[in-house]
Write an enzyme that holds these catalytic residues in place. Structure first.
Site, short mmCIF file in Angstrom:
data_model
loop_
_atom_site.label_atom_id
_atom_site.label_comp_id
_atom_site.label_asym_id
_atom_site.label_seq_id
_atom_site.Cartn_x
_atom_site.Cartn_y
_atom_site.Cartn_z
N CYS A 1 -6.46 -2.99 7.17
CA CYS A 1 -7.69 -2.20 7.06
C CYS A 1 -8.80 -2.92 6.30
CB CYS A 1 -7.39 -0.85 6.41
SG CYS A 1 -6.84 -0.92 4.70
N CYS B 1 0.84 -1.20 0.00
CA CYS B 1 0.00 0.00 0.00
C CYS B 1 0.87 1.25 0.00
CB CYS B 1 -0.93 0.00 1.21
SG CYS B 1 -1.95 1.49 1.34
#
Length: 358
Positions: free
Chosen positions: A201, A103
């Site tokens: 997440c 990410c």
């Protein structure tokens, strides 16, 4: 200086924003949306995770309280393409991927940073516990560890593109977590005592099994075998296990403690061994990203997981492959994880672990 600040809604990025304002910079906050709000609302969330609807609300409130404009940036498409899909593929290949590193490379310090800079900003800042400083030794700006050793996040920055370092600001890197919370309290920032994010997440309930099920993948039970091929138990699906793991194995017979040594997706088998079998003298890693110029062979320290101890090593680089030999064997070299390389507190770069060397 015009600075775009990644504002997550947590205390770290809030204080980074506050510190940059105090320094006199012209700042604007940017908040990433990685998933739909409905995704979080229907999940049983066990721990605090980032990028949730409450984080968005907190980010907006923080920006308003500090008198800063905020923009919500939809990164859902690129996040799925560059993080979720590769994570899923790697799990099915028997790897243990690190989605936060990917990410950072492709989304936060990739697409998102590019968007911010395209708006005319001179620099991009975040609340990471790391430092950007000029190195006389390497003749350029480098990423260094944050001064708070327990919270240092440089490991997660090991694979960002080197040219981006010149544009980065990490105001929090010279502070400890306790100092950051104290600054937030003194500044009246409402998230001063907010809980830290824990899980991935897009897996807010912490369950890899549930994640794969939601993605339409059903796991199959398989055999747990020793290196000699003796069946000693069964597993619930090889993607649920990682090298060095002991808990969660259904071992039905054997006298000693057994640890996951290897996963073989083709035969749906998990191979286990005694403790000695999960210590490795080295590793092979691929697709390296180097933040500085290095010779084909050099000494450094290597970290193979966020919480792993740093291991002195000799590194040999051959094109897109890296061979690492440790001074002494280390525990649980895990394919799919990131090997991060350091010269004292300077981050040299990182590569994806392909395999451990016994």
């Amino acid at each position: 200086m015009k600075v775009g600040v990644a504002l997550s809604g947590g205390v770290d990025s809030a204080v980074a924003l506050y510190l940059l304002l105090k320094e006199g910079h012209e700042v604007k906050a940017f908040h990433m949306k990685t998933k739909e709000d409905e995704f979080f609302l229907k999940k049983e969330i066990k721990k605090k995770v980032c990028c949730s609807p409450s984080d968005t609300a907190d980010a907006i409130r923080i920006a308003r309280s500090l008198g800063v404009e905020i923009e919500i940036v939809d990164v859902r498409e690129v996040f799925r393409e560059k993080v979720i899909e590769p994570f899923k593929r790697d799990l099915l290949r028997g790897l243990t991927p690190n989605p936060c590193v990917h990410c950072n490379r492709y989304v936060k310090f990739g697409y998102f940073m590019d968007y911010v800079l395209s708006q005319g900003f001179d620099a991009f800042a975040s609340g990471h516990y790391a430092r950007v400083e000029f190195s006389g030794k390497y003749g350029k700006k480098v990423i260094k560890k944050g001064v708070d050793g327990k919270k240092d996040q440089s490991y997660f920055l090991a694979r960002i593109e080197p040219w981006r370092i010149e544009k980065l600001l990490f105001p929090n890197g010279i502070y400890t977590k306790e100092e950051i919370r104290r600054i937030a309290e003194e500044a009246g920032i409402h998230v001063a005592k907010k809980q830290e994010s824990q899980d991935v997440c897009f897996i807010p309930d912490g369950s890899i099994e549930n994640f794969l099920k939601d993605e339409g993948i059903t796991l199959s039970e398989g055999k747990v075998i020793t290196e000699k091929g003796e069946v000693v138990g069964h597993h619930r699906g090889y993607p649920l296990y990682t090298v060095g793991q002991r808990k969660g194995l259904k071992i039905e017979k054997f006298g000693e403690r057994l640890y996951v040594r290897e996963k073989i997706p083709e035969s749906n088998v998990v191979v286990v061994s005694g403790l000695e079998g999960v210590f490795f003298s080295g590793l092979i890693a691929v697709d390296p990203v180097w933040h500085v110029d290095l010779p084909e062979e050099f000494r450094c320290v290597c970290r193979v997981r966020k919480k792993a101890e740093e291991a002195p090593a000799i590194v040999r680089v051959k094109n897109s492959e890296v061979e690492v030999r440790f001074e002494k064997k280390i525990f649980a070299v895990t394919p799919g994880q990131i090997a991060a390389f350091y010269d004292e507190d300077t981050l040299l770069g990182g590569a994806i672990i392909k395999e451990g060397i016994p």
